[in-house]
Design a protein around this motif. Structure first.
Motif, PDB file in Angstrom:
ATOM      1  N   TYR A 121      -6.079  -2.429  58.182  1.00  0.00           N
ATOM      2  CA  TYR A 121      -7.408  -1.859  57.919  1.00  0.00           C
ATOM      3  C   TYR A 121      -8.084  -1.456  59.230  1.00  0.00           C
ATOM      4  O   TYR A 121      -8.585  -0.336  59.385  1.00  0.00           O
ATOM      5  CB  TYR A 121      -8.249  -2.883  57.166  1.00  0.00           C
ATOM      6  N   ALA A 122      -8.097  -2.382  60.190  1.00  0.00           N
ATOM      7  CA  ALA A 122      -8.788  -2.150  61.459  1.00  0.00           C
ATOM      8  C   ALA A 122      -8.137  -1.033  62.261  1.00  0.00           C
ATOM      9  O   ALA A 122      -8.829  -0.221  62.898  1.00  0.00           O
ATOM     10  CB  ALA A 122      -8.814  -3.443  62.274  1.00  0.00           C
ATOM     11  N   ASP A 123      -6.817  -0.980  62.239  1.00  0.00           N
ATOM     12  CA  ASP A 123      -6.092   0.068  62.963  1.00  0.00           C
ATOM     13  C   ASP A 123      -6.474   1.451  62.447  1.00  0.00           C
ATOM     14  O   ASP A 123      -6.725   2.382  63.227  1.00  0.00           O
ATOM     15  CB  ASP A 123      -4.584  -0.159  62.806  1.00  0.00           C
ATOM     16  N   LYS A 124      -6.565   1.584  61.145  1.00  0.00           N
ATOM     17  CA  LYS A 124      -6.902   2.884  60.531  1.00  0.00           C
ATOM     18  C   LYS A 124      -8.346   3.288  60.820  1.00  0.00           C
ATOM     19  O   LYS A 124      -8.623   4.435  61.170  1.00  0.00           O
ATOM     20  CB  LYS A 124      -6.660   2.836  59.018  1.00  0.00           C
ATOM     21  N   ILE A 125      -9.268   2.340  60.667  1.00  0.00           N
ATOM     22  CA  ILE A 125     -10.674   2.712  60.897  1.00  0.00           C
ATOM     23  C   ILE A 125     -10.940   2.950  62.378  1.00  0.00           C
ATOM     24  O   ILE A 125     -11.808   3.756  62.746  1.00  0.00           O
ATOM     25  CB  ILE A 125     -11.675   1.687  60.328  1.00  0.00           C
ATOM     26  N   GLY A 126     -10.177   2.277  63.248  1.00  0.00           N
ATOM     27  CA  GLY A 126     -10.345   2.482  64.685  1.00  0.00           C
ATOM     28  C   GLY A 126     -10.015   3.905  65.092  1.00  0.00           C
ATOM     29  O   GLY A 126     -10.761   4.542  65.857  1.00  0.00           O
ATOM     30  N   LEU A 127      -8.912   4.427  64.570  1.00  0.00           N
ATOM     31  CA  LEU A 127      -8.536   5.804  64.882  1.00  0.00           C
ATOM     32  C   LEU A 127      -9.493   6.788  64.219  1.00  0.00           C
ATOM     33  O   LEU A 127      -9.909   7.787  64.825  1.00  0.00           O
ATOM     34  CB  LEU A 127      -7.096   6.073  64.441  1.00  0.00           C
ATOM     35  N   ALA A 128      -9.888   6.481  62.984  1.00  0.00           N
ATOM     36  CA  ALA A 128     -10.845   7.348  62.285  1.00  0.00           C
ATOM     37  C   ALA A 128     -12.166   7.418  63.047  1.00  0.00           C
ATOM     38  O   ALA A 128     -12.793   8.483  63.124  1.00  0.00           O
ATOM     39  CB  ALA A 128     -11.085   6.833  60.869  1.00  0.00           C
ATOM     40  N   PHE A 129     -12.591   6.308  63.615  1.00  0.00           N
ATOM     41  CA  PHE A 129     -13.832   6.263  64.380  1.00  0.00           C
ATOM     42  C   PHE A 129     -13.793   7.277  65.522  1.00  0.00           C
ATOM     43  O   PHE A 129     -14.766   8.003  65.759  1.00  0.00           O
ATOM     44  CB  PHE A 129     -14.054   4.853  64.926  1.00  0.00           C
ATOM     45  N   GLN A 130     -12.657   7.336  66.214  1.00  0.00           N
ATOM     46  CA  GLN A 130     -12.548   8.265  67.342  1.00  0.00           C
ATOM     47  C   GLN A 130     -12.477   9.712  66.879  1.00  0.00           C
ATOM     48  O   GLN A 130     -13.053  10.605  67.505  1.00  0.00           O
ATOM     49  CB  GLN A 130     -11.326   7.932  68.198  1.00  0.00           C
ATOM     50  N   VAL A 131     -11.769   9.958  65.781  1.00  0.00           N
ATOM     51  CA  VAL A 131     -11.709  11.325  65.239  1.00  0.00           C
ATOM     52  C   VAL A 131     -13.123  11.803  64.903  1.00  0.00           C
ATOM     53  O   VAL A 131     -13.512  12.925  65.242  1.00  0.00           O
ATOM     54  CB  VAL A 131     -10.810  11.380  63.981  1.00  0.00           C
ATOM     55  N   VAL A 132     -13.909  10.938  64.270  1.00  0.00           N
ATOM     56  CA  VAL A 132     -15.287  11.298  63.913  1.00  0.00           C
ATOM     57  C   VAL A 132     -16.134  11.490  65.170  1.00  0.00           C
ATOM     58  O   VAL A 132     -16.979  12.392  65.233  1.00  0.00           O
ATOM     59  CB  VAL A 132     -15.915  10.232  62.981  1.00  0.00           C
ATOM     60  N   ASP A 133     -15.907  10.656  66.191  1.00  0.00           N
ATOM     61  CA  ASP A 133     -16.607  10.834  67.464  1.00  0.00           C
ATOM     62  C   ASP A 133     -16.373  12.234  68.028  1.00  0.00           C
ATOM     63  O   ASP A 133     -17.298  12.896  68.511  1.00  0.00           O
ATOM     64  CB  ASP A 133     -16.128   9.794  68.476  1.00  0.00           C
ATOM     65  N   ASP A 134     -15.119  12.673  67.981  1.00  0.00           N
ATOM     66  CA  ASP A 134     -14.767  14.004  68.488  1.00  0.00           C
ATOM     67  C   ASP A 134     -15.440  15.100  67.661  1.00  0.00           C
ATOM     68  O   ASP A 134     -15.879  16.121  68.201  1.00  0.00           O
ATOM     69  CB  ASP A 134     -13.248  14.197  68.460  1.00  0.00           C
ATOM     70  N   ILE A 135     -15.514  14.892  66.357  1.00  0.00           N
ATOM     71  CA  ILE A 135     -16.176  15.864  65.473  1.00  0.00           C
ATOM     72  C   ILE A 135     -17.674  15.920  65.774  1.00  0.00           C
ATOM     73  O   ILE A 135     -18.258  17.009  65.870  1.00  0.00           O
ATOM     74  CB  ILE A 135     -15.931  15.501  63.993  1.00  0.00           C
ATOM     75  N   LEU A 136     -18.284  14.751  65.965  1.00  0.00           N
ATOM     76  CA  LEU A 136     -19.715  14.695  66.257  1.00  0.00           C
ATOM     77  C   LEU A 136     -20.049  15.334  67.601  1.00  0.00           C
ATOM     78  O   LEU A 136     -21.151  15.867  67.782  1.00  0.00           O
ATOM     79  CB  LEU A 136     -20.207  13.246  66.235  1.00  0.00           C
ATOM     80  N   ASN A 137     -19.104  15.310  68.524  1.00  0.00           N
ATOM     81  CA  ASN A 137     -19.344  15.947  69.820  1.00  0.00           C
ATOM     82  C   ASN A 137     -19.493  17.457  69.676  1.00  0.00           C
ATOM     83  O   ASN A 137     -20.087  18.120  70.526  1.00  0.00           O
ATOM     84  CB  ASN A 137     -18.218  15.614  70.806  1.00  0.00           C
ATOM     85  N   ILE A 138     -18.984  17.966  68.558  1.00  0.00           N
ATOM     86  CA  ILE A 138     -19.110  19.402  68.262  1.00  0.00           C
ATOM     87  C   ILE A 138     -20.311  19.657  67.359  1.00  0.00           C
ATOM     88  O   ILE A 138     -21.131  20.543  67.620  1.00  0.00           O
ATOM     89  CB  ILE A 138     -17.835  19.930  67.577  1.00  0.00           C
TER      90      ILE A 138
END
Length: 301
Positions: A216-233
């Motif tokens: 669970y944590a591994d998946k949400i950890g990577l998702a967190f960064q993907v969303v961070d990159d999206i929010l930077n845009i």
């Protein structure tokens, strides 16, 4: 009854903030070092990592208060990393959590030392929790928590991930998706896994339960960064408390630059779905974990 995530987050943030204040309150508040630590630690972050710890303990059916020492230590380590990431030699940022970064408020030297102090004292908080906390894990569990947190934060985790991120920037490795995933599994993912682990370990969970929570944590950890990159845009700087568009300006390797914006959003959703599936067998006590997974993909800061 419908679960109110916003209320849950506020209650847990307040709890973590109260104990972080108690930890810093042990020291002379007139010292510049303590003021700098307080400036960054009490700047009103999401407290996602300690809340994940408490939610993991709750999902295992026990009193989450026993996880509080590890929760606070994890937030201290996380804040140290933010202070150092913001330094001129790293990301050179002026704002963090809507206020001046530590080196802008004080000085570069003070910011470095404030980060160092938060990192080292975090392990003291786990080692001697009786200084502040009424409930805490037994001696052997505390040793295990120290071991896992130090691995997640150091050479095998966050620090190595930051190093790889800097090297990728300087070498312009801007199209290697596998390498990008490795960077963020270390830089962001390891500390999120350690957060969930800490909650489960603090209350004595068995290895089978721990394995599911780690997925669970591994998946949400990577998702967190993907969303961070999206929010930077797409993010609003006023809401995020930091500048947007810096990744593109710095020609930084991100998920949207490699996968495209729409595919990045689909990928984040897939990761969150996989995370929720990993804890499918957990009962309603895991409702906060499920809600937080969806919060990660829907957040605006």
């Amino acid at each position: 009854m419908t679960f109110n995530l916003q209320q849950y987050l506020i209650e847990k943030q307040d709890l973590v903030n109260r104990y972080l204040k108690l930890i810093l309150g042990q020291f002379d508040q007139t010292h510049e070092l303590i003021m700098a630590m307080d400036h960054s630690l009490m700047a009103g972050g999401k407290r996602l990592r300690p809340i994940l710890s408490m939610a993991a303990a709750q999902a295992c059916g026990k009193d989450f208060l026993i996880a509080l020492p590890a929760c606070c230590a994890i937030e201290m380590v996380h804040t140290y990393s933010l202070i150092h990431d913001d330094l001129p030699g790293m990301d050179n940022d002026d704002l963090r959590r809507g206020i001046p970064t530590c080196h802008k408020k004080f000085s570069e030297a003070t910011a470095i030392l404030a980060g160092d102090a938060l990192l080292t004292h975090a392990f003291n908080v786990i080692s001697f929790p009786e200084q502040v906390f009424h409930t805490y894990p037994d001696h052997q569990t505390r040793i295990d928590l120290i071991s896992r947190l130090s691995q997640a934060a150091g050479i095998q985790g966050m620090v190595q991930g930051q190093m790889l991120d800097m090297q990728a920037f300087h070498s312009k490795q801007n199209n290697d998706l596998t390498h990008l995933k490795k960077i963020h599994s270390l830089k962001t993912g390891k500390m999120i896994i350690a957060s969930v682990e800490a909650g489960a370990l603090s209350i004595g969970s068995d290895s089978g339960t721990l394995k599911k929570l780690i997925v669970y944590a591994d998946k949400i950890g990577l998702a967190f960064q993907v969303v961070d990159d999206i929010l930077n845009i797409e993010g609003d700087p006023k809401i995020m408390g930091k500048a947007a568009g810096s990744d593109k300006l710095n020609d930084k390797m991100t998920f949207p630059t490699i996968m495209g914006l729409d595919e990045s959003k689909k990928y984040a959703r897939k990761l969150i779905d996989s995370a929720i599936e990993a804890i499918r067998e957990f009962d309603e006590k895991a409702t906060p974990l499920r809600a937080m997974a969806n919060y990660i993909i829907n957040r605006d800061h």
